[in-house]
Every structure is written in C-alpha cells, then in structure tokens.
Design an enzyme around this catalytic site. Structure first.
Site, mmCIF file in Angstrom:
data_model
loop_
_atom_site.group_PDB
_atom_site.id
_atom_site.type_symbol
_atom_site.label_atom_id
_atom_site.label_comp_id
_atom_site.label_asym_id
_atom_site.label_seq_id
_atom_site.Cartn_x
_atom_site.Cartn_y
_atom_site.Cartn_z
ATOM 1 N N ASP A 98 -9.902 1.074 -4.039
ATOM 2 C CA ASP A 98 -8.847 1.104 -3.025
ATOM 3 C C ASP A 98 -8.089 2.427 -3.166
ATOM 4 O OD1 ASP A 98 -6.676 0.319 -1.234
ATOM 5 O OD2 ASP A 98 -7.341 -1.732 -1.534
ATOM 6 N N GLU A 108 0.845 -1.202 0.000
ATOM 7 C CA GLU A 108 0.000 0.000 0.000
ATOM 8 C C GLU A 108 0.876 1.246 0.000
ATOM 9 O OE1 GLU A 108 -2.582 1.672 -0.226
ATOM 10 O OE2 GLU A 108 -4.389 0.479 0.130
#
Length: 285
Positions: free
Chosen positions: A198, A17
């Site tokens: 996301d 991430e």
C-alpha cells in the site's frame, strides 16, 4: 515509548490514508477516504481535529508558495484551504471515467505531484499514474492499474516508485529533470504472507517502508529490494506511513476499519522505526 503507540482520538477511519508531515504547523495531516474527512494531529499537544469534505479525498499536499493544499478528490485535483474549509476544483484528469477516483500521491523536489487513480470497484485495470505540473497541466505517464498506490520519490530524486496493490507489485521508473519517465521495471513482487503493498515512504538510509494491507505490519525493503525489517501492528489493514517531527524520526502509520471488526482497525499509530525520514516536498504551483 513502546515500539507501537496508539494515538488517542474519538473516531476511527473507514479508510485512513495519505499521512503528511507539515513542519510549518507542527502537525500530521491524513485523510479518511471513505469517511470523506481530513484529519490533523498536533504533535505539540496531541489534539486531533477533523474536517468533512464534500466527496472522497485520497490525499493532500502542501503548497510551496501559498497557504493551503492541493487535494486529490474523486473528481480530480482541487485547491483546499482550512478554517473555514474551502474546496476549489482545478481539473479532472479522467472525465471519461466517472467511476474512478484519485487514491494516493506525492510531490517531488521540482514541485510536481505524482498521483494515481483507481476504479471504485478496484476490480479492473482502469487506473493510471499522472504528473500534475506547477503550471497545472496534467500528463498521464502510465496506465493499466487496478489500485494505483503509494508513490514514493527516491532520496536522490532519480526514481519514482509506484504500486499496483491489486497485483501485489511495486514498480519503479527512472525520471529525468523534466519529469519524463523511463521504462517501468519491477522492484518487488509481494510474496504470500506479506499482505498487499500500500502506501510507502523512504528513510534517510535509502530503505523503502511499505504498509502491508492485510498483514498487520510495515515492511522495510533495502535498496536492492530485500525485506530487512518488519514492525507488527495491532490492526490488519495497514494503509500508509510517513516520518514526522522536527528530527523526522517519528513514524506514523494509518489503517482502515472498512470490512473488518477489529478493536484498532482504522486507528492512527506512532511506531519506533529507529530511522529518520525526509521532509515532504511541496507543490510549486
């Protein structure tokens, strides 16, 4: 190059991430949340380094006036420096919710950080969106998130985009110069087959690129919320994306290996997006 290139490295991320371009170091930083690591890719020679951190880490943002980063840990906001790695806690925005963690964040042009939280179980609306100001004060600006994700700052700085991945919704808020948010409005509701929204980033033409968890792609949305381009990737759990390089024309995409048995799950990719992005803002404190 081909439109998708796999970055060669020894390890895959459990939950990659937070890709961040660092012009000063000519490097891309990103995290492995579940693996509790901070990674760095040198764009000059392709070398990859990693540091273990003492708890789950959702993101790092560079500081404007000082070396090092502000990091989002399970326990809250912290100072983080490298070589050697040092972590100094600043503030926990949710001491009453020890089962929450920080998940994703971006800085704006004023040097504020917009950061979301989520429950570790991702199954209840206990997450929130916070503004972390240069004076280190923390303000909760929205709540009720299952998976607070993907803040993105519009190119003009007048809108904040934010996602509840648990609901498949991308919201946006008007924001004034003082960082006060206006009324939340729906920007995109993900359709069946698009996966889950996301991490996100804007290109210089005003398009919003969204990582699609579970759908093996990044999608670009036009300013009016229509999907107008897709780039397919050889991993299903795509988590975030960012532009990098001196010309900001190299897009890097993170992914996750957690819960899947895929050859490239958890890999870092470079994709040819045919667009340019913006240099990331830094924290002013």
């Amino acid at each position: 190059m081909t439109r998708v290139r796999l970055i060669d490295r020894a390890r895959r991320d459990q939950l990659g991430e937070g890709p961040l371009w660092s012009p000063g170091t000519q490097s891309l930083f990103w995290v492995d949340i579940l693996g509790q690591r901070l990674n760095r890719l040198s764009l000059g020679d392709g070398a990859v380094e990693e540091w273990s951190v003492p708890e789950m880490i959702g993101w790092v943002i560079e500081r404007r006036e000082r070396p090092g980063f502000i990091a989002g840990l399970q326990s809250g906001f912290a100072e983080l420096s490298l070589d050697p790695l040092r972590v100094n806690p600043i503030v926990d925005p949710e001491p009453h919710r020890p089962d929450n963690r920080m998940n994703d964040a971006k800085a704006d042009a004023a040097g504020r950080i917009w950061a979301g939280t989520m429950p570790l179980t991702a199954d209840r609306p206990d997450g929130a969106l916070y503004r972390f100001d240069p004076d280190r004060s923390v303000t909760r600006v929205d709540s009720g998130y299952r998976i607070a994700n993907g803040p993105a700052i519009a190119p003009e700085g007048d809108w904040i985009y934010h996602t509840d991945s648990g609901l498949g919704l991308i919201y946006r808020f008007p924001v004034d110069a003082d960082g006060v948010l206006g009324k939340r409005e729906l920007f995109v509701e993900f359709e069946s087959g698009w996966g889950t929204p996301d991490g996100m980033t804007f290109d210089s033409d005003g398009g919003l690129w969204v990582a699609c968890w579970g759908a093996s792609r990044v999608l670009r949305f036009s300013p009016d919320g229509r999907p107008d381009e897709a780039i397919e990737l050889p991993a299903s759990q795509i988590t975030s994306c960012a532009f990098a390089g001196d010309a900001l024309d190299r897009m890097f995409v993170t992914s996750a290996a957690d819960g899947v048995a895929e050859e490239h799950g958890g890999a870092l990719f470079e994709v040819e997006a045919g667009r340019r992005g913006f240099a990331p803002h830094k924290y002013a404190g």
